[in-house]
Design a protein around this motif. Structure first.
Motif, PDB file in Angstrom:
ATOM      1  N   ILE A 469       0.875  -0.964  -0.376  1.00 10.51           N
ATOM      2  CA  ILE A 469       0.190  -0.355  -0.260  1.00 10.51           C
ATOM      3  C   ILE A 469       0.519   1.375   0.116  1.00 10.51           C
ATOM      4  N   ALA A 470       1.697   1.144   1.077  1.00 14.75           N
ATOM      5  CA  ALA A 470       2.995   2.687   1.011  1.00 14.75           C
ATOM      6  C   ALA A 470       3.515   1.978  -0.390  1.00 14.75           C
ATOM      7  N   GLU A 471       3.905   1.747  -1.411  1.00 12.40           N
ATOM      8  CA  GLU A 471       4.631   1.628  -2.214  1.00 12.40           C
ATOM      9  C   GLU A 471       3.755   2.621  -3.389  1.00 12.40           C
ATOM     10  N   PHE A 472       1.780   1.873  -3.871  1.00 15.96           N
ATOM     11  CA  PHE A 472       1.455   2.956  -4.194  1.00 15.96           C
ATOM     12  C   PHE A 472       1.069   4.870  -3.650  1.00 15.96           C
ATOM     13  N   ALA A 473       1.245   4.960  -2.832  1.00 20.53           N
ATOM     14  CA  ALA A 473       1.430   6.240  -2.230  1.00 20.53           C
ATOM     15  C   ALA A 473      -0.144   6.860  -2.455  1.00 20.53           C
ATOM     16  N   PRO A 474      -0.940   5.930  -1.978  1.00 18.74           N
ATOM     17  CA  PRO A 474      -2.196   6.603  -1.356  1.00 18.74           C
ATOM     18  C   PRO A 474      -2.749   7.763  -0.754  1.00 18.74           C
ATOM     19  N   ASP A 475      -4.186   8.633  -1.342  1.00 20.94           N
ATOM     20  CA  ASP A 475      -4.435   9.182  -0.538  1.00 20.94           C
ATOM     21  C   ASP A 475      -5.653   8.963  -0.075  1.00 20.94           C
ATOM     22  N   VAL A 476      -6.106   8.146  -0.063  1.00 23.56           N
ATOM     23  CA  VAL A 476      -7.045   7.312   0.937  1.00 23.56           C
ATOM     24  C   VAL A 476      -6.749   5.580   0.595  1.00 23.56           C
ATOM     25  N   VAL A 477      -7.161   5.066   2.240  1.00 18.45           N
ATOM     26  CA  VAL A 477      -6.874   3.642   1.764  1.00 18.45           C
ATOM     27  C   VAL A 477      -8.280   2.790   2.392  1.00 18.45           C
ATOM     28  N   LEU A 478      -9.390   2.218   1.954  1.00 17.71           N
ATOM     29  CA  LEU A 478     -10.234   1.627   2.093  1.00 17.71           C
ATOM     30  C   LEU A 478     -10.890   0.157   2.281  1.00 17.71           C
ATOM     31  N   ILE A 479     -10.341  -0.225   3.355  1.00 24.08           N
ATOM     32  CA  ILE A 479     -10.495  -1.548   3.352  1.00 24.08           C
ATOM     33  C   ILE A 479     -12.251  -1.561   3.500  1.00 24.08           C
ATOM     34  N   ALA A 480     -11.989  -3.208   2.934  1.00 20.16           N
ATOM     35  CA  ALA A 480     -12.860  -3.714   2.932  1.00 20.16           C
ATOM     36  C   ALA A 480     -13.243  -5.308   2.548  1.00 20.16           C
ATOM     37  N   THR A 481     -12.439  -5.717   3.931  1.00 23.92           N
ATOM     38  CA  THR A 481     -11.899  -6.890   4.300  1.00 23.92           C
ATOM     39  C   THR A 481     -12.856  -7.912   4.730  1.00 23.92           C
ATOM     40  N   GLY A 482     -14.141  -7.320   5.020  1.00 21.60           N
ATOM     41  CA  GLY A 482     -14.778  -8.436   5.244  1.00 21.60           C
ATOM     42  C   GLY A 482     -14.286  -8.776   6.748  1.00 21.60           C
ATOM     43  N   GLY A 483     -15.309 -10.093   6.859  1.00 24.55           N
ATOM     44  CA  GLY A 483     -15.192 -10.563   8.041  1.00 24.55           C
ATOM     45  C   GLY A 483     -14.708 -12.119   8.230  1.00 24.55           C
ATOM     46  N   THR A 484     -14.511 -12.647   8.639  1.00 25.22           N
ATOM     47  CA  THR A 484     -14.257 -14.334   9.085  1.00 25.22           C
ATOM     48  C   THR A 484     -15.680 -14.980   9.654  1.00 25.22           C
ATOM     49  N   ALA A 485     -15.862 -15.710   9.578  1.00 28.86           N
ATOM     50  CA  ALA A 485     -16.675 -16.776  10.444  1.00 28.86           C
ATOM     51  C   ALA A 485     -17.007 -16.413  11.747  1.00 28.86           C
ATOM     52  N   TYR A 655      -2.198   9.599   4.355  1.00 30.19           N
ATOM     53  CA  TYR A 655      -3.368   8.881   3.829  1.00 30.19           C
ATOM     54  C   TYR A 655      -4.586   9.321   4.972  1.00 30.19           C
ATOM     55  N   ALA A 656      -5.567   9.362   4.112  1.00 35.18           N
ATOM     56  CA  ALA A 656      -6.523   8.722   5.013  1.00 35.18           C
ATOM     57  C   ALA A 656      -6.883   7.426   5.406  1.00 35.18           C
ATOM     58  N   LEU A 657      -7.790   6.872   6.018  1.00 35.81           N
ATOM     59  CA  LEU A 657      -8.251   5.400   6.302  1.00 35.81           C
ATOM     60  C   LEU A 657      -9.401   5.123   6.199  1.00 35.81           C
ATOM     61  N   PHE A 658     -10.351   4.384   5.852  1.00 34.88           N
ATOM     62  CA  PHE A 658     -11.707   3.767   6.700  1.00 34.88           C
ATOM     63  C   PHE A 658     -11.656   2.649   6.514  1.00 34.88           C
ATOM     64  N   ARG A 659     -12.906   1.853   7.015  1.00 34.47           N
ATOM     65  CA  ARG A 659     -13.235   1.027   7.253  1.00 34.47           C
ATOM     66  C   ARG A 659     -15.070   0.421   6.330  1.00 34.47           C
ATOM     67  N   LEU A 660     -15.190  -0.449   5.409  1.00 33.93           N
ATOM     68  CA  LEU A 660     -16.204  -0.581   4.997  1.00 33.93           C
ATOM     69  C   LEU A 660     -17.015  -2.158   4.599  1.00 33.93           C
ATOM     70  N   GLY A 661     -18.420  -2.399   5.153  1.00 34.54           N
ATOM     71  CA  GLY A 661     -18.819  -3.208   5.431  1.00 34.54           C
ATOM     72  C   GLY A 661     -18.716  -4.533   6.371  1.00 34.54           C
ATOM     73  N   ASP A 662     -18.722  -5.175   6.124  1.00 27.11           N
ATOM     74  CA  ASP A 662     -18.230  -5.832   7.158  1.00 27.11           C
ATOM     75  C   ASP A 662     -16.833  -5.981   8.089  1.00 27.11           C
ATOM     76  N   ALA A 663     -15.808  -5.585   7.498  1.00 25.00           N
ATOM     77  CA  ALA A 663     -15.043  -5.031   8.260  1.00 25.00           C
ATOM     78  C   ALA A 663     -15.180  -4.074   8.919  1.00 25.00           C
ATOM     79  N   VAL A 664     -16.077  -3.429   9.466  1.00 26.43           N
ATOM     80  CA  VAL A 664     -17.022  -2.598  10.102  1.00 26.43           C
ATOM     81  C   VAL A 664     -17.662  -3.616  11.414  1.00 26.43           C
ATOM     82  N   ALA A 665     -18.524  -4.389  11.103  1.00 31.26           N
ATOM     83  CA  ALA A 665     -19.465  -4.969  11.506  1.00 31.26           C
ATOM     84  C   ALA A 665     -19.999  -6.007  10.721  1.00 31.26           C
ATOM     85  N   SER A 666     -20.661  -7.346  11.100  1.00 30.21           N
ATOM     86  CA  SER A 666     -21.657  -8.250  11.161  1.00 30.21           C
ATOM     87  C   SER A 666     -22.996  -7.495  10.175  1.00 30.21           C
ATOM     88  N   ARG A 667     -22.926  -7.657   8.869  1.00 30.81           N
ATOM     89  CA  ARG A 667     -24.394  -6.788   8.556  1.00 30.81           C
ATOM     90  C   ARG A 667     -24.893  -7.556   7.271  1.00 30.81           C
TER      91      ARG A 667
END
Length: 683
Positions: A469-485, A655-667
């Motif tokens: 991720i650092a190599e890409f030098a982002p302005d915004v990083v979005l974590i949408a890795t979901g969840g595990t059972a 960079y600004a960092l945010f989480r999305l979807g199940d990476a936040v909570a199970s929905r």
């Protein structure tokens, strides 16, 4: 545009109205009404379809004509007094400005509603037969009730005409008052309104005649009805043919809008509003048969989700107008994209039924995969370019990550999307392993195609790390890795399998299995059905009052039907409190929620469904170095404004960092897509 679709773009003239093409949206109940009126949210929802090229959009399924048919239960529209006229005029002007036609559906619900809302008046019906779905026991209508409601229908049609609507239709489908008179299942009268089919038709003929008298012969009035109620004691196909033919020959209706089935109980609802377990256009033959018998245009809706089926239905003469109602909830710009040669860009309805299921749970209609539908006041269907391009790194190509990538690319940003698996899809790929839910893959398949088309750098088979991720030098990083059972935290949880392991095929089913449903959603019933159909002896237990308690009215009956067919034992009100081993077998300790008495099951496998836990390791690794420490400015998000952390970067290299979807909570899928859409539209 393909020549095969030409039939859809031919105009249709009914009396003095020319509808610009053969594509329509039928009246339905999105629960967007306010104070019994179709106000801004309701109008913007339909305006988007008009902007998107639809020929005819119909609203108000179903709009009430009388005080004892309350509009409140579904936040619907009341046409019971003149105050609605000004709203109709505004609505008509809004839709006509885009070249589309607008009509409303009028009804008296009869027994198919509740008495304990709004005016607290008894429900009414031809007879006192209780309705299983609404659970109301109606008053048998007297002659004064009949005369009053006939007059109410006539006045409601007058209000439609004065409001500038192009026409209206009477609802005589799904078990409303008119078809309660028609159907021998609900009409047990012995007077002139009961007995023979001719007598049972009398109420509808008198109501339509009164409406004609009120507005004249030139105003368009149609009827929505069933082509076959599909129940032993109901209207047969031959009955429905007779009714349609009679109403058309007498000049009482200018079109017939056909469905199959009825909606008096739970399974009937699911059949008349077919989900992905049904083939496309399952009741087209009924509409086709009636079209051969009547001299007025025939409309039809019921799971026509793709242009090929729609075009065939019109081109081959089965129907005159094809209704793609849920298809327009998924994508209101179907016709526009077709005319522009962009059919591949149409986001196709997968038949999940999420929109309707929410209504039956007392919520507003929302599309599982299109977060803008019903939110047109603040969520765009067409994404505008950003003033300043950014570099956006997204981790996880499930529905949330894919939607974030699609919208970010539309904004003009440079986007990289990392996905650890060899294919995108996330948890959708697991859910689609269930027997009749494979169509869910259409959601992520479309998103994947859009992401590729828009030039996103999609890196499959890549477990993203901080260095990449650092190599890409982002302005915004979005974590949408979901969840595990989530295996749960009860004693012995490590001895259980998860629904993920079973549906993915990672673990083979044993001979006897207990499935525990800890969420009330689709996962556990889907898994139980799959295991039973593979030959296992399956019991599904749940803490809830019934299996799949959170699943809505078009899906839960199908789950229950298939579980019963597969021989699955259903055990509600039982909480799984412990698992322990006994030799090669497993013992599940179940506690009754009400008596606290415990019982045990000795089985070969125990499978649990507790939702997910966030897969957030990378998020926490990146959090401290981010300019916002991963914090979402909720006020800005809800106001539709850019995140201050992003606006404040100004080339700082952070960079600004945010989480999305199940990476936040199970929905669920919609939550992940909405998380992505409302954040990324303002990046």
């Amino acid at each position: 545009m393909s020549a095969a679709h030409d039939a859809l773009l031919r105009p249709l003239t009914i009396k003095g109205l020319t509808i610009r093409n053969r594509v329509m949206s039928t009246s339905h109940a999105p629960s967007y009404g306010k104070d019994g009126k179709p106000q801004e949210r309701y109008q913007l929802y339909h305006e988007e379809k008009a902007r998107g090229g639809i020929g005819l959009t119909m609203f108000g399924g179903s709009s009430s004509v009388s005080p004892d048919s309350p509009a409140t239960p579904w936040n619907q529209v009341s046409v019971a007094d003149d105050s609605v006229i000004e709203h109709f005029r505004t609505f008509s002007d809004r839709i006509h400005a885009h070249g589309a036609a607008l009509m409303v559906q009028l009804t008296h619900m009869g027994r198919r509603t509740r008495w304990d809302t709004e005016n607290w008046l008894a429900t009414v019906s031809p007879s006192t037969e209780r309705e299983p779905a609404s659970r109301s026991v109606p008053k048998e209508m007297e002659d004064t009730d009949i005369a009053r409601i006939i007059a109410d229908f006539a006045q409601a049609v007058r209000r439609c005409k004065e409001g500038g609507l192009d026409g209206c239709e009477f609802s005589a489908a799904h078990g409303h008052l008119i078809d309660q008179f028609w159907s021998p299942a609900t009409n047990k009268r012995t007077d002139k309104y009961g007995g023979s089919l001719e007598n049972r038709m009398r109420f509808s003929i008198e109501a339509l005649s009164a409406a004609r008298e009120a507005v004249g012969e030139d105003y368009i009035i149609g009827i929505r009805m069933s082509g076959d109620e599909l129940i032993d004691d109901g209207l047969s196909h031959e009955d429905c043919l007779t009714i349609a033919r009679t109403l058309a020959e007498r000049g009482l209706v200018d079109f017939v809008n056909l469905i199959g089935g009825q909606a008096r109980d739970h399974i009937a609802h699911a059949i008349s509003l077919p989900n992905m377990s049904f083939p496309v256009a399952p009741f087209l033959a009924l509409a086709s048969a009636i079209k051969r018998e009547v001299g007025v245009p025939v409309f039809h809706a019921q799971r026509i989700t793709d242009l090929a089926t729609a075009a065939r239905a019109v081109e081959e003469g089965h129907i005159d107008m094809v209704a793609m109602t849920r298809a327009h909830i998924a994508d209101p710009h179907i016709v526009k994209k077709l005319m522009e040669g962009r059919a591949d860009d149409i986001r196709q309805c997968v038949g999940a039924g999420y929109c309707i299921d929410r209504i039956y749970a007392g919520n507003d209609a929302l599309c599982l995969q299109n977060a803008a539908t019903g939110r047109e006041a603040f969520m765009p269907h067409v994404i505008a370019k950003a003033q300043k391009p950014l570099r956006v790194a997204i981790v996880g190509a499930g529905p949330g990550g894919l939607e974030a990538a699609r919208i970010s690319a539309d904004r003009g940003h440079e986007v990289v999307l990392f996905e650890k698996n060899a294919a995108p899809g996330g948890q959708v790929s697991i859910a689609a392993k269930a027997t009749w839910r494979e169509a869910l893959t259409g959601i992520t398949r479309w998103l994947s195609q859009q992401v590729e088309k828009k030039g996103v750098d999609l890196r499959l088979g890549t477990q993203a790390n901080a260095a990449q991720i650092a190599e890409f030098a982002p302005d915004v990083v979005l974590i949408a890795t979901g969840g595990t059972a989530n295996r749960g935290s009860i004693p012995g949880a490590e001895l259980a399998q998860t629904t993920w392991e079973m549906l993915s095929g990672e673990v083979e089913p044993a001979e006897s299995i207990l499935v525990y449903d800890g969420t009330g959603q689709h996962q556990a019933p889907s898994c139980a059905e799959v295991l039973a159909k593979k030959g296992a002896l399956v019991e599904i237990a749940t803490l809830d009052r019934m299996v799949g308690e959170e699943i809505g009215g078009t899906n839960q009956p199908i789950h229950l039907r298939e579980l019963y067919r597969a021989g699955v034992i259903l055990s509600p009100n039982l909480n799984l409190v412990q698992i322990y081993a006994e030799g090669n077998k497993r013992v599940a300790v179940l506690r009754n929620e009400f008596t606290h008495e415990e019982e045990e099951r000795l089985v070969d496998q125990i499978v649990v469904e507790y939702g997910t836990v966030p897969e957030d390791g990378l998020y926490h690794e990146l959090k401290e170095a981010s300019v916002n420490r991963g914090e979402m400015d909720i006020d800005a998000l809800l106001a539709g404004k850019p995140q201050p952390a992003v606006a404040g970067l100004n080339g700082s290299g952070g960079y600004a960092l945010f989480r999305l979807g199940d990476a936040v909570a199970s929905r669920n899928i919609h939550a992940a897509i909405y998380d992505a859409a409302r954040l990324c539209k303002d990046l």
